[in-house]
Design an enzyme around this catalytic site. Structure first.
Site, PDB file in Angstrom:
ATOM      1  N   CYS A   1     -11.498   4.335 -29.628  1.00  0.00           N
ATOM      2  CA  CYS A   1     -12.758   5.047 -29.840  1.00  0.00           C
ATOM      3  C   CYS A   1     -13.550   5.197 -28.551  1.00  0.00           C
ATOM      4  CB  CYS A   1     -13.573   4.322 -30.899  1.00  0.00           C
ATOM      5  SG  CYS A   1     -12.610   4.123 -32.386  1.00  0.00           S
TER       6      CYS A   1
ATOM      7  N   GLY B   1       0.747  -1.247   0.000  1.00  0.00           N
ATOM      8  CA  GLY B   1       0.000   0.000   0.000  1.00  0.00           C
ATOM      9  C   GLY B   1       0.777   1.298   0.000  1.00  0.00           C
TER      10      GLY B   1
HETATM   11  N1  LLP Z   1      -1.890  -6.943  -1.178  1.00  0.00           N
HETATM   12  C1  LLP Z   1      -3.175  -6.987  -1.534  1.00  0.00           C
HETATM   13  C2  LLP Z   1      -4.067  -7.958  -0.886  1.00  0.00           C
HETATM   14  C3  LLP Z   1      -3.668  -6.094  -2.510  1.00  0.00           C
HETATM   15  O1  LLP Z   1      -4.943  -6.137  -2.842  1.00  0.00           O
HETATM   16  C4  LLP Z   1      -2.784  -5.176  -3.127  1.00  0.00           C
HETATM   17  C5  LLP Z   1      -3.254  -4.260  -4.157  1.00  0.00           C
HETATM   18  C6  LLP Z   1      -1.428  -5.194  -2.735  1.00  0.00           C
HETATM   19  C7  LLP Z   1      -1.023  -6.075  -1.747  1.00  0.00           C
HETATM   20  C8  LLP Z   1      -0.399  -4.272  -3.335  1.00  0.00           C
HETATM   21  O2  LLP Z   1      -0.654  -2.946  -3.050  1.00  0.00           O
HETATM   22  P1  LLP Z   1       0.408  -1.800  -3.450  1.00  0.00           P
HETATM   23  O3  LLP Z   1       1.632  -1.975  -2.582  1.00  0.00           O
HETATM   24  O4  LLP Z   1       0.725  -1.956  -4.885  1.00  0.00           O
HETATM   25  O5  LLP Z   1      -0.305  -0.548  -3.154  1.00  0.00           O
HETATM   26  N2  LLP Z   1      -4.917  -0.820  -9.967  1.00  0.00           N
HETATM   27  C9  LLP Z   1      -4.801   0.175  -8.924  1.00  0.00           C
HETATM   28  C10 LLP Z   1      -4.233  -0.409  -7.658  1.00  0.00           C
HETATM   29  C11 LLP Z   1      -5.015  -1.572  -7.128  1.00  0.00           C
HETATM   30  C12 LLP Z   1      -4.412  -2.171  -5.912  1.00  0.00           C
HETATM   31  C13 LLP Z   1      -5.049  -3.475  -5.599  1.00  0.00           C
HETATM   32  N3  LLP Z   1      -4.470  -4.166  -4.502  1.00  0.00           N
HETATM   33  C14 LLP Z   1      -3.968   1.326  -9.439  1.00  0.00           C
HETATM   34  O6  LLP Z   1      -3.550   1.285 -10.608  1.00  0.00           O
HETATM   35  O7  LLP Z   1      -3.747   2.306  -8.731  1.00  0.00           O
END
Ligand code: LLP
Length: 427
Positions: A355, A244
């Site tokens: 499109c 996150g």
């Molecule tokens: N763990 C779980 C259970 C998750 O659902 C996620 C991301 C992560 C770890 C990794 O999170 P990060 O460190 O990358 O923040 N497509 C969206 C982001 C969706 C995140 C979904 N879950 C975007 O492009 O901003």
């Protein structure tokens, strides 16, 4: 972004001029910096060594959904990473890349029996269970295979991650995890199942978090549960705080990885010593964006410049199918011209050929550009290629990894034949 800089008026990734990459492999193309990737992973690993206690205080499980290219997975695995997966497909990628299944944790609300079977066959480290029906299914599959499935519950700590609603996951109204108040009961059920081994606890509250306060608040709530479980004789081996951490797309100032981990381990170490009777607990992390986001860009070529009555459009050969984030979240990505021009800048919307009015990559940017110029859409390493599609029968971009003054193709550009290879005519 020290790995992306101008030299003699040309944007480079490490020591490679981006026009060279475009010349050799065409556009659109994702370009990653191996050094940036290494630096980001190492920031986690060193902070865990520095601030954690014991020989093996933590495991960093790279979130495969953020970028699942085999070369990237292999590189991270060689640096020591484990992996956070959300599908059987991601597990197969990790294995193909040479990743160690015993460092894999399996998250996600909808695991199928086949996916559970595959994960058990490869003896993954842990299932992050998101509901009781899922727990029972895992128990059944494990029983049928004569195995014990290691599990954590993904607990929803009900803290506000203060991020975009689409990427906030830790509130009561989200579909993720089991409710905080119901968690103890879930653990009691799990402890009574023959083919389940309770090993950990997990949460993930959202993505692109700039402040670590919500993460530390979630940590406190998790710690409270670990204590209550310990009182009931349920001892956990690890506490997974999820991923996150955010990155800088524009002018955001996210907390530094080392600062966050220092604060987190200060809390964990104090608690272990004073309240957890010195028992070890391994910390786990599931970072994606903070490892790969700023290690990649999307390189695209301007096809046409179109002056409109109210807006000027630079129509490029990348589109929403290559990088979904602007269309989906109104995400802001910096756009840099590969060649610096000594000319007056104008205001442009950077749009693709798809499109849909939603097909834009950036809006109202001041740029001095000409038809045929290359543009770099920055900070596109995470959730770029993995969220791409073939909409409009567009072949997906190539991917290239830069390593010092060398660059390597790590995914070929798709061919149109690839797109219809699995289709067939009616008899
Ligand atoms: N763990 C779980 C259970 C998750 O659902 C996620 C991301 C992560 C770890 C990794 O999170 P990060 O460190 O990358 O923040 N497509 C969206 C982001 C969706 C995140 C979904 N879950 C975007 O492009 O901003």
């Amino acid at each position: 972004m020290p790995y992306f800089s101008y030299k003699d008026g040309i944007l480079h990734t490490e020591n490679v001029p981006l026009n060279e990459v475009a010349k050799q492999f065409g556009t659109p193309v994702y370009v990653y910096s191996k050094a940036a990737l290494t630096e980001n992973y190492t920031a986690y690993a060193s902070a865990c060594q520095q601030f954690g206690q014991g020989d093996d205080p933590a495991l960093i499980c790279f979130s495969v959904k953020s970028n699942s290219n085999l070369a990237i997975l292999r590189h991270l695995s060689q640096l020591g990473a484990g992996f956070d997966i959300v599908s059987g497909g991601e597990l197969q990628r990790v294995i193909r890349a040479g990743g160690d299944p015993s460092k894999v944790i399996f998250s996600g609300v909808g695991k199928t029996s086949n996916e559970i079977r595959l994960a058990l066959k490869h003896n993954i480290l842990c299932f992050n269970v998101e509901s009781l029906p899922e727990l029972h299914r895992i128990n059944d599959v494990a029983k049928e295979m004569g195995k014990q499935a290691p599990i954590s519950f993904r607990v929803n700590p009900d803290v506000d991650a203060m991020t975009h609603p689409y990427i906030s996951t830790g509130l009561k109204e989200n579909k993720f995890g089991v409710d905080y108040l119901a968690a103890l009961d879930c653990y009691r059920v799990a402890a009574g199942l023959q083919n389940i081994r309770v090993v950990g606890i997990d949460c993930h509250i959202g993505s692109q978090l700039l402040d670590d306060a919500p993460l530390l608040a979630a940590l406190d709530k998790m710690i409270e549960l670990v204590d209550r479980l310990a009182h009931e004789g349920i001892r956990l081996h690890h506490l997974d705080i999820g991923g996150g951490l955010g990155i800088t797309y524009n002018d955001e100032q996210p907390v530094k990885i080392a600062h966050y981990l220092q604060r987190l381990f200060t809390r964990v170490n104090h608690w272990r010593l004073h309240e957890h009777q010195g028992r070890p607990i391994k910390m786990m992390f599931e970072p994606g964006r903070s490892i790969v986001g700023n290690a990649g860009l999307l390189l695209t070529e301007i096809q046409y410049l179109k002056d409109g009555p109210v807006k000027n459009f630079a129509i490029v050969d990348a589109a929403m199918n290559d990088l979904m984030r602007p269309a989906m979240y109104e995400a802001w990505h910096r756009v840099l011209p590969v060649k610096e021009r000594n000319a007056p800048a104008k205001t442009w919307d950077i749009v693709g050929p798809v499109c849909e009015s939603g097909d834009w990559l950036a809006r109202e940017r001041q740029l001095a550009i000409q038809q045929g110029d290359l543009l770099a859409v920055m900070s596109a390493g995470a959730y770029g290629m993995t969220m791409s599609s073939n909409y409009n029968s567009r072949t997906r971009a190539a991917e290239v990894m830069v390593d010092g003054d060398k660059f390597h193709l790590i995914r070929q550009r798709e061919k149109v034949q690839d797109l219809y290879a699995l289709e067939s005519f009616l008899p």
